[in-house]
Scaffold this active site. Sequence first.
Site: not given
Length: 337
Positions: A58, A142, A144, A162, A190, A240
């Site tokens: 990423e 977390r 990203n 999750d 994102n 993304d």
Amino acid sequence: MNQKTKMLPLSKQHTIFMKPLLYLFLFIAISSCKTKILPQVKQYEASLEYETKSQLGEGAFWNHKTQELYWVDIEGMQLHIYSPQTKTNRSLEMPSRIGTVVPSAVNAKAVVALQDGIYNIDVHSGDLELVSEIERDIPSNRFNDGKCDPSGRLWVGSMALDQKQYEANLYMVTENGEATLKKDSVTISNGIVWTKDKSTMYYIDTPTLEIKAYDYDDATGAITNERVAVTVNESLGFPDGMTIDANDMLWVALWNGNAVVNYNPKSGKLLSKVEVPAHNVTSCAFGGPNLDVLYITSSSLDMTEDEKEQYPFAGSLFKVKLDVKGVKGDFFGSAGK
């Protein structure tokens, strides 16, 4: 004994003769309509640049000063610095999941989003220095993805481990560690980019299948007038990571989509598509001396056995030479560029 040939009535003969012609005319008419209605999508193919098995590659970012690609493996907990000149990839182990990286205006430094906060890192020694503790008190989340705005402030978003809906946020963080909540009720934060005139910001919350546009004030970092610039057809995959080119067109990596797609955010139209030999494509960045090479990261996670066989290079870095150029990414800190 001669048998007479049985003839069909004249009307039926005409029907049989005319049907193929009718079908041909219909085909031509439909094809002509499609040509007029469907956009002409330019096609590209990415090639393997560096073979590796990152779990969740990423955060692609081109350091135009050092001519290196910064990227991360979120689940592998590694910061990577790749040199296209030498085809070598240098890795730094992180103490927790690393969501994104942006080079700093200070040489040999970068900013990273770890699971428990935002840190400055020395890219040679790996030494970390805390910038902000945002979301340290939310261990179920977390970080990203994130990028810096034209003034060098880090915009970074989170997601629930999750992937629970609406549990994440988008923040703006200054080099002094001042953090401002910019959006709440996010699911998977994102891709984020700014236009060259600094007037518009584009942002993705992946499950929405939308690229949102905002009026952006660079002096204050304020975002207003939220609207949908692009809706990604679900058949293509999920949006993304994202980058922007010199014409303010968007290039979007597609999770579960085997591609990077290029949109005009003013019209919402799909302009071109880069096929990538990986199932889950995660981020992209313009690089190279002329900023005309698109570097692409991918993931080796979340694939069936058939997909693993079909995409043996999943998790690797890919690239494609384009006929458009990108822009220099903004660095972290007051120098910005």
